[in-house]
Design an enzyme around this catalytic site. Structure first.
Site, PDB file in Angstrom:
ATOM      1  CE  LYS A   1      -4.221  -2.119   0.125  1.00 44.14           C
ATOM      2  NZ  LYS A   1      -3.928  -3.127  -0.509  1.00 44.14           N
TER       3      LYS A   1
HETATM    4  C1  LIG Z   1     -10.017  -2.294  -1.545  1.00 40.79           C
HETATM    5  C2  LIG Z   1      -9.370  -3.068  -0.673  1.00 40.79           C
HETATM    6  N1  LIG Z   1     -10.378  -3.027   0.551  1.00 40.79           N
HETATM    7  C3  LIG Z   1      -9.690  -3.966   1.637  1.00 40.79           C
HETATM    8  C4  LIG Z   1      -8.701  -4.573   1.526  1.00 40.79           C
HETATM    9  C5  LIG Z   1      -8.254  -5.142   2.785  1.00 40.79           C
HETATM   10  O1  LIG Z   1      -7.006  -4.854   3.465  1.00 40.79           O
HETATM   11  P1  LIG Z   1      -5.877  -5.939   4.434  1.00 40.79           P
HETATM   12  O2  LIG Z   1      -5.090  -6.730   2.868  1.00 40.79           O
HETATM   13  O3  LIG Z   1      -5.129  -4.911   4.974  1.00 40.79           O
HETATM   14  O4  LIG Z   1      -6.793  -6.506   4.828  1.00 40.79           O
HETATM   15  C6  LIG Z   1      -7.762  -4.300   0.473  1.00 40.79           C
HETATM   16  C7  LIG Z   1      -6.176  -4.702   0.334  1.00 40.79           C
HETATM   17  O5  LIG Z   1      -5.709  -5.334  -0.233  1.00 40.79           O
HETATM   18  C8  LIG Z   1      -8.178  -3.531  -0.796  1.00 40.79           C
HETATM   19  O6  LIG Z   1      -7.533  -3.061  -1.762  1.00 40.79           O
END
Ligand SMILES: Cc1ncc(COP(=O)(O)O)c(C=O)c1O
Length: 368
Positions: free
Chosen positions: A184
């Site tokens: 990210k």
């Molecule tokens: C649009 C979106 N929502 C939610 C998430 C979930 O985040 P995490 O991978 O930190 O749980 C991501 C992560 O890749 C994402 O791109």
């Protein structure tokens, strides 16, 4: 290899992590340790909200925010189908039903007109996603929410620091949810944050992240183990201070690519809405085989041969994933704009570590 995304870690990050390790304090209960609280305060102030609650993933942020909004059994929550599965999965984790909305084919973001048609008396919330770092059409989404009495929970996992008419994403709805996964725009390895102006919601999310404990001796309601470790918070706090610089570089790289790729037949460069600062998590083009001559997948393979990691986000809209086909009986043709886009998108690297030579390699392959 030119990677699709890379964390940028310098001496400041190493020092901050070493200091936490030396302190011997690695974690804390629901109230958060000193680094967690520092990161939360810094993040809230950056986004322009009263409260921020750090958790250990973006998924945990969404689950906590939905739950803190009271989403549960019998409720429907509208989510775009063109997103990462976590946006819909967390609705299921709350015992509620995700209802998928189609997207705008140019911005890849949720289509408010389609949303209007799928609101029912059971709808409780909408989760607009700021896809690839571009703010969703929040003006229309907020109008709908107002008209139907719905909560808006922004999925800002890919959009740290993005602006809509001068306001940061994460401050526009009832709550905002961020991810600090390794790829990210700023990262803590794994991690997440909930932002809100609502003190009650923040309090509920804080309890939710640590077994529902109001204090170490009292479990008030069901919760999870979603606490952010101190080392991650230290990393996040340093990264936050560098975010605006990163975004400037991402936007500069995007402008460089757009200048050179606009006009390539069969390739559409990213559409950027007026009044936004895009966070350019990735630089996503669409490829039309008829005009471009080769398929999206063939272009991806050519880029790989040239040492460029291009990625397909997302090749399958969530309503067509086996789980959701089974649960909701969804099928091809249900959400045509998202299905069409999923077949043509290709995300190119745009991150701050790219040199001009790297960008020229990408342009060289795509422009042919
Ligand atoms: C649009 C979106 N929502 C939610 C998430 C979930 O985040 P995490 O991978 O930190 O749980 C991501 C992560 O890749 C994402 O791109």
């Amino acid at each position: 290899m030119i990677h699709i995304n890379e964390p940028i870690l310098g001496e400041e990050e190493f020092t901050a992590v070493r200091d936490v390790l030396a302190s011997g304090r690695l974690t804390s209960w629901s109230g958060g340790g000193p680094m967690v609280r520092r990161f939360e305060e810094g993040f809230a102030s950056y986004v322009g909200v009263r409260e921020a609650v750090a958790v250990n993933s973006g998924t945990a942020a969404l689950h906590s925010a939905l739950s803190a909004c009271g989403i549960g059994e019998g409720d429907e929550v509208i989510v775009p189908t063109f997103t990462f599965a976590a946006t819909a999965n967390t609705v299921l984790l709350c015992g509620a039903k995700p209802v998928f909305a189609d997207i705008d084919g140019r911005s890849f973001n949720i289509d408010p007109e389609h949303v209007e048609g799928i609101v029912t008396p059971r709808t409780r919330a909408i989760v607009p996603v700021h896809v690839f770092g571009q703010p969703a059409d929040m003006r229309s989404v907020l109008e709908l929410a107002e008209a139907h009495g719905l909560a808006i929970i922004e999925d800002a996992a890919q959009a740290h620091g993005a602006l809509l008419e001068g306001r940061k994403v994460g401050s526009l709805g009832r709550a905002g949810c961020f991810s600090f996964y390794g790829s990210k725009n700023i990262s803590t390895g794994e991690g997440g944050m909930i932002t809100t102006d609502d003190n009650m919601l923040a309090g509920r999310a804080r309890r939710f992240r640590s077994q529902g404990q109001a204090d170490p001796h009292s479990v008030e309601e069901l919760g999870y183990s979603y606490r952010m470790p101190e080392v991650e918070a230290a990393l996040g706090w340093v990264q936050l201070g560098r975010l605006d610089g990163f975004l400037e570089k991402r936007n500069g790289n995007a402008a460089y690519l757009t200048e050179r790729l606009r006009g390539v037949e069969g390739v559409d460069v990213p559409f950027v809405m007026t009044g936004v600062r895009h966070a350019f998590y990735v630089y996503t083009i669409t490829v039309s085989q008829e005009q471009y001559g080769i398929t999206r997948d063939e272009l991806q393979a050519r880029l790989r041969e040239a040492g460029v990691e291009a990625a397909v986000y997302w090749s399958v809209p969530v309503h067509l994933m086996p789980l959701y086909r089974r649960l909701l009986n969804s099928k091809e043709g249900d959400l045509p704009a998202a299905e069409e886009v999923a077949g043509r998108v290709l995300s190119l690297p745009v991150h701050p570590r790219l040199s001009e030579e790297d960008l020229d390699v990408i342009v060289g392959v795509v422009a042919g």
